[in-house]
Design an enzyme around this catalytic site. Structure first.
Site, PDB file in Angstrom:
ATOM      1  N   SER A 131      21.288 -34.483 -23.682  1.00 46.75           N
ATOM      2  CA  SER A 131      22.002 -34.656 -24.966  1.00 46.75           C
ATOM      3  C   SER A 131      21.389 -33.521 -26.135  1.00 46.75           C
ATOM      4  O   SER A 131      20.445 -32.886 -25.799  1.00 46.75           O
ATOM      5  CB  SER A 131      22.117 -35.913 -25.771  1.00 46.75           C
ATOM      6  OG  SER A 131      20.724 -36.055 -26.354  1.00 46.75           O
ATOM      7  N   LYS A 132      22.235 -33.308 -27.391  1.00 46.65           N
ATOM      8  CA  LYS A 132      21.644 -32.359 -28.298  1.00 46.65           C
ATOM      9  C   LYS A 132      20.064 -32.778 -28.473  1.00 46.65           C
ATOM     10  O   LYS A 132      19.386 -31.772 -28.869  1.00 46.65           O
ATOM     11  CB  LYS A 132      22.456 -32.617 -29.536  1.00 46.65           C
ATOM     12  CG  LYS A 132      23.681 -32.014 -29.377  1.00 46.65           C
ATOM     13  CD  LYS A 132      23.903 -31.036 -30.747  1.00 46.65           C
ATOM     14  CE  LYS A 132      25.229 -30.093 -30.172  1.00 46.65           C
ATOM     15  NZ  LYS A 132      26.421 -30.826 -30.192  1.00 46.65           N
TER      16      LYS A 132
END
Ligand code: GLU
Length: 479
Positions: free
Chosen positions: A249-250
């Site tokens: 994820s980010k």
């Protein structure tokens, strides 16, 4: 004819997960001589942005994921979706649901209190025309729901995961296929609906996408059936995980292809690495291949069900392999922007041959392109900083004389070749009766300000071409 598609939503830059899905689609299409289609799923007007669309198209092109058809924009097809919603209404397979947001909230709260999964209870499935008229008179605006029978079982043979079974009861009740609209007509169509209409219209034979779409597939199969359309094959590819096994994820930092590009990975390496994220070739020791080679070998039999861990060390290694074997002219083209960004002074055209010498010298030591900034600084700056080690070396007994001896030997030599550098080194050893080690280390320290670095003779020749060698040697003595 095999037809597959990549269907990114332009709500962010091209994500590594979407890019990997594109790669698998592309490989499958090329393996079978089929078509790879690009569709931009931009119906979410609040979150879609033209700059993201541009980033996605640029990223796919950069990776070599060239498409055969498209881009097709869902936003151009709204009327088609609405017509198809109408078709389902006409067939009695969909209906207008007037339940308000507040009522839905209340329903969900009651379900939660009973420890039940939230679902729509299908309460408006069988409204009479009078009831509908009454709701409309109240000012309520309907969504359109598609009927999902609780006792249905949905089964498909997933090309990655094998037989998949879903129960109708697990799909959350009759599903919304079009939003409310202020004028009471059919509003904005929803994702699952638009995808099915598009995949039907585009004659998609295989839907290859991330496993986060599995629940959507069950719903979508029911829609194909409602349209009496043939159901495509499905392949749900494993998620990309970080090294601790969580979905990438980010928070893991870099996730978009343009970020990887900025970090100095080359497209060939990223694409090569992505093919290995979930797939392995029949000879599993083979790790470096072109897209064309991978396409020849690609099949879903060799795609894993388990998530694929994203391994930076592996990506670095693959990138270094591509940089090490890249032709000098191509690598020079890629390095020039980094040298420019570092504000090194040179003429990209006039100095081309000289720049290529630098590339040839350092190419085999690069892991990522920006490594060439520090590694090559010594060729671009007028004076170098001396490291502590280099200073130490130049203070050694005899070092001064060695450097001075080289300066003297250089006098009157306009041209310098690998041979003549050897002559000079031998001459100084002989004249001053010193060991080669002292000459080489002192020379390196004086020329480069360091005791480690690329090949010394090559570096010297490159510096000599810019008349920097004598100047550096003199500065070393002065300091
Ligand atoms: N637009 C979807 C996404 O970006 C892909 C839908 C699909 O492949 O069916 O996740």
């Amino acid at each position: 004819m095999i037809r597959v598609r990549i269907a990114p939503s332009p709500t962010g830059n091209l994500h590594i997960g979407t890019a990997r899905t594109a790669v698998f689609n592309w490989l499958f299409a090329r393996h079978h001589g089929g078509q790879f289609i690009l569709r931009v799923e931009d119906t979410d007007t609040e979150r879609s942005r033209p700059e993201y669309t541009q980033n996605i198209l640029d990223g796919l092109n950069w990776l070599g994921m060239h498409w055969d058809e498209g881009p097709i924009f869902q936003s151009d097809r709204l009327d088609i979706y609405k017509q198809r919603v109408q078709d389902l209404l006409d067939k009695g397979l969909a209906y207008r649901c007037y339940t308000t947001e507040a009522e839905l909230e209340e329903m969900r709260a009651a379900q939660k209190a009973r420890n039940e999964a939230p679902r729509y209870d299908n309460r408006h499935r069988n409204l009479t025309p009078e009831q509908e008229a009454a709701f409309t008179a109240e000012g309520r605006r309907p969504v359109i729901r598609f009927k999902i029978d609780d006792d249905r079982e949905i089964v498909w043979n997933d090309l990655v995961r094998g037989e998949m079974r879903w129960r109708g009861t697990d799909l959350g009740g009759d599903m919304v296929i079009a939003r409310r609209s202020e004028d009471g007509n059919i509003g904005q169509p929803l994702y699952n609906f638009a995808v099915v209409v598009d995949d039907m219209d585009m004659n998609i034979t295989h839907v290859i996408r991330g496993e986060d779409h599995i629940a959507n597939t069950a719903k979508q199969i029911l829609l194909y059936e409602a349209f009496n359309a043939s159901v495509p094959e499905f392949a749900h590819t494993p998620l990309i995980l970080n090294m601790t096994g969580q979905k990438l994820s980010k928070r893991d930092g870099v996730t978009s292809i343009s970020d990887f590009k900025k970090m100095g990975f080359v497209a060939e390496a990223i694409v090569n690495y992505m093919t290995l994220l979930g797939w392995s070739p029949p000879d599993s020791t083979q790790e470096i291949f072109t897209l064309e080679e991978a396409a020849k070998l690609f099949s879903f039999d060799r795609v894993n069900k388990a998530g694929a861990k994203f391994d930076w060390a592996k990506l670095d290694w693959i990138n270094s392999q591509y940089l090490h074997s890249m032709p000098v002219d191509k690598l020079t083209d890629l390095l020039i922007p980094y040298w420019q960004e570092a504000r090194y002074e040179f003429d990209p055209v006039g100095d081309r041959a000289w720049l290529e010498k630098i590339t040839a010298l350092v190419g085999a030591s690069l892991t990522r392109l920006p490594d060439a900034v520090d590694m090559c600084r010594l060729f671009f700056v007028k004076s170098v900083e001396f490291s502590a080690e280099a200073t130490e070396q130049l203070k050694q007994a005899g070092a001064d004389n060695v450097v001075q001896g080289i300066i003297t030997a250089l006098d009157g030599r306009a041209e310098l070749s690998a041979d003549s550098t050897q002559e000079i080194i031998k001459q100084v050893m002989k004249e001053q009766n010193v060991k080669k080690g002292l000459v080489m280390r002192s020379l390196r320290a004086a020329l480069t300000g360091d005791l480690h670095g690329p090949d010394l003779v090559e570096s010297w020749l490159i510096l000599h071409q810019k008349d920097l060698d004598k100047q550096r040697l003199q500065e070393a003595i002065a300091k």
